[in-house]
Design a protein around this motif. Structure first.
Motif, PDB file in Angstrom:
ATOM      1  N   GLU A  32      -2.391   3.767 -13.230  1.00 44.70           N
ATOM      2  CA  GLU A  32      -1.395   4.513 -12.459  1.00 44.70           C
ATOM      3  C   GLU A  32      -2.004   5.770 -11.872  1.00 44.70           C
ATOM      4  O   GLU A  32      -1.690   6.169 -10.747  1.00 44.70           O
ATOM      5  N   ARG A  75      -3.727   4.872  -8.760  1.00 40.83           N
ATOM      6  CA  ARG A  75      -2.744   4.563  -7.715  1.00 40.83           C
ATOM      7  C   ARG A  75      -2.192   5.847  -7.118  1.00 40.83           C
ATOM      8  O   ARG A  75      -2.057   5.966  -5.886  1.00 40.83           O
ATOM      9  N   VAL A  76      -1.873   6.823  -7.958  1.00 37.65           N
ATOM     10  CA  VAL A  76      -1.338   8.098  -7.486  1.00 37.65           C
ATOM     11  C   VAL A  76      -2.356   8.817  -6.609  1.00 37.65           C
ATOM     12  O   VAL A  76      -2.012   9.367  -5.553  1.00 37.65           O
ATOM     13  N   GLY A  92      -4.664   7.437  -4.825  1.00 36.23           N
ATOM     14  CA  GLY A  92      -4.689   6.717  -3.558  1.00 36.23           C
ATOM     15  C   GLY A  92      -3.537   7.125  -2.655  1.00 36.23           C
ATOM     16  O   GLY A  92      -3.709   7.261  -1.422  1.00 36.23           O
ATOM     17  N   GLU A  93      -2.374   7.329  -3.222  1.00 34.69           N
ATOM     18  CA  GLU A  93      -1.220   7.785  -2.441  1.00 34.69           C
ATOM     19  C   GLU A  93      -1.420   9.210  -1.945  1.00 34.69           C
ATOM     20  O   GLU A  93      -1.015   9.554  -0.824  1.00 34.69           O
ATOM     21  N   MET A  94      -2.052  10.030  -2.761  1.00 34.86           N
ATOM     22  CA  MET A  94      -2.371  11.391  -2.323  1.00 34.86           C
ATOM     23  C   MET A  94      -3.322  11.375  -1.137  1.00 34.86           C
ATOM     24  O   MET A  94      -3.221  12.209  -0.226  1.00 34.86           O
ATOM     25  N   VAL A 113      -3.510   9.241   1.287  1.00 34.44           N
ATOM     26  CA  VAL A 113      -2.746   8.992   2.512  1.00 34.44           C
ATOM     27  C   VAL A 113      -2.067  10.277   2.975  1.00 34.44           C
ATOM     28  O   VAL A 113      -2.025  10.584   4.176  1.00 34.44           O
ATOM     29  N   MET A 114      -1.572  11.056   2.024  1.00 37.10           N
ATOM     30  CA  MET A 114      -0.885  12.302   2.362  1.00 37.10           C
ATOM     31  C   MET A 114      -1.804  13.315   3.023  1.00 37.10           C
ATOM     32  O   MET A 114      -1.355  14.133   3.838  1.00 37.10           O
ATOM     33  N   PRO A 168      -8.081   6.096   0.796  1.00 36.35           N
ATOM     34  CA  PRO A 168      -7.674   6.059  -0.609  1.00 36.35           C
ATOM     35  C   PRO A 168      -8.793   5.701  -1.575  1.00 36.35           C
ATOM     36  O   PRO A 168      -8.976   6.381  -2.594  1.00 36.35           O
ATOM     37  N   ALA A 176       0.699  16.694  -1.685  1.00 36.49           N
ATOM     38  CA  ALA A 176      -0.155  15.874  -2.546  1.00 36.49           C
ATOM     39  C   ALA A 176      -0.224  16.467  -3.951  1.00 36.49           C
ATOM     40  O   ALA A 176      -0.244  15.733  -4.948  1.00 36.49           O
ATOM     41  N   HIS A 211       2.818  15.567  -5.887  1.00 35.94           N
ATOM     42  CA  HIS A 211       2.752  14.158  -6.274  1.00 35.94           C
ATOM     43  C   HIS A 211       1.920  13.997  -7.541  1.00 35.94           C
ATOM     44  O   HIS A 211       2.290  13.255  -8.455  1.00 35.94           O
ATOM     45  N   ARG A 212       0.812  14.722  -7.613  1.00 32.77           N
ATOM     46  CA  ARG A 212      -0.023  14.686  -8.810  1.00 32.77           C
ATOM     47  C   ARG A 212       0.709  15.305 -10.001  1.00 32.77           C
ATOM     48  O   ARG A 212       0.642  14.792 -11.122  1.00 32.77           O
TER      49      ARG A 212
END
Length: 230
Positions: A20, A23-24, A26-28, A30-31, A36, A79, A82-83
């Motif tokens: 996870e 994954r987080v 990787g999402e950061m 994009v932000m 990623p 970001a 999100h973290r």
């Protein structure tokens, strides 16, 4: 006073949530406008820096910049949150069974401490977590600029408990050489395999269920015999 018990955090009290975490990140990515997979790789490569030097936003700015990104302050803040949300989720995932063990130890009079090699998002989330109220002392690498297995971080935790290292029991899964570090500092060491069999080569005593610990520590002479026999 019963002997102080010092715990590791990840893979000892809670799962590490490694998949996870990636994954987080990787999402950061994009932000903040970078690839990623590249940001995940950069996070892994800078583990030690993030443990003892960089805060959440500093990490994002440095690594995005290294990957050619030029994120705005707003993007970095998004970001970063999100973290931080991930850090809160991981700490909140602690099981009731683990909390019951900690409560049992406290009921038996054991002062409790934590030593965690952790990044800033974990340390920031700690005070609001279900775990925090059960600990007398919490030492995070990102706050003190030291990381396991440096003996200094074990000595610091013992000092904050107002005891000597030899009076303490250390419990961990074994990541980052933490068991050898605790032993070098003079602590009695137990390896837990409940969440992860991280250090199978460790020659000292181990147990598979954290719930066994209160019973083990109620037999102090047997604890010492096991410790020296190994």
């Amino acid at each position: 006073m019963s002997r102080p018990v010092i715990f590791d955090l990840f893979h000892t009290l809670i799962q590490g949530a490694d998949e996870e975490r990636d994954r987080v990140v990787g999402e950061m990515a994009v932000m903040v406008g970078v690839a990623p997979a590249e940001l995940v790789t950069a996070y892994h490569a800078t583990w030690r820096d993030r443990l003892v030097r960089w805060d959440v936003e500093e990490t994002i700015r440095i690594l995005a910049g290294r990957l050619g990104g030029t994120p705005t302050n707003e993007q970095v803040t998004r970001a970063g949150e999100h973290r931080r949300a991930f850090g809160r989720r991981v700490l909140d995932s602690v099981s009731t069974a683990t909390l019951d063990v900690l409560d049992a130890l406290r009921g038996d009079g054991h002062p409790l401490a934590l030593i965690s090699n952790a990044t800033a998002d974990t340390a920031e989330a700690w005070p609001q977590s279900p775990l925090a109220q059960r600990f007398d002392v919490a030492v995070f690498s990102c706050d003190v600029g030291l990381a396991k297995p440096d003996p200094a971080i074990y000595h610091l935790a013992a000092e904050r408990l107002s005891v000597g290292p030899a009076e303490c029991v250390f419990v961990g899964d074994g990541a980052d050489g933490e068991l050898a570090g605790a032993a070098a500092a003079g602590m009695t060491v137990f390896r837990t395999t409940e969440h992860n069999d991280t250090d199978p080569g460790w020659g000292g005593p181990a147990f598979a269920t954290l719930g066994d610990l209160p019973v083990i520590l109620r037999e102090p002479f047997k604890v010492m015999e096991r410790h020296h026999a190994w």
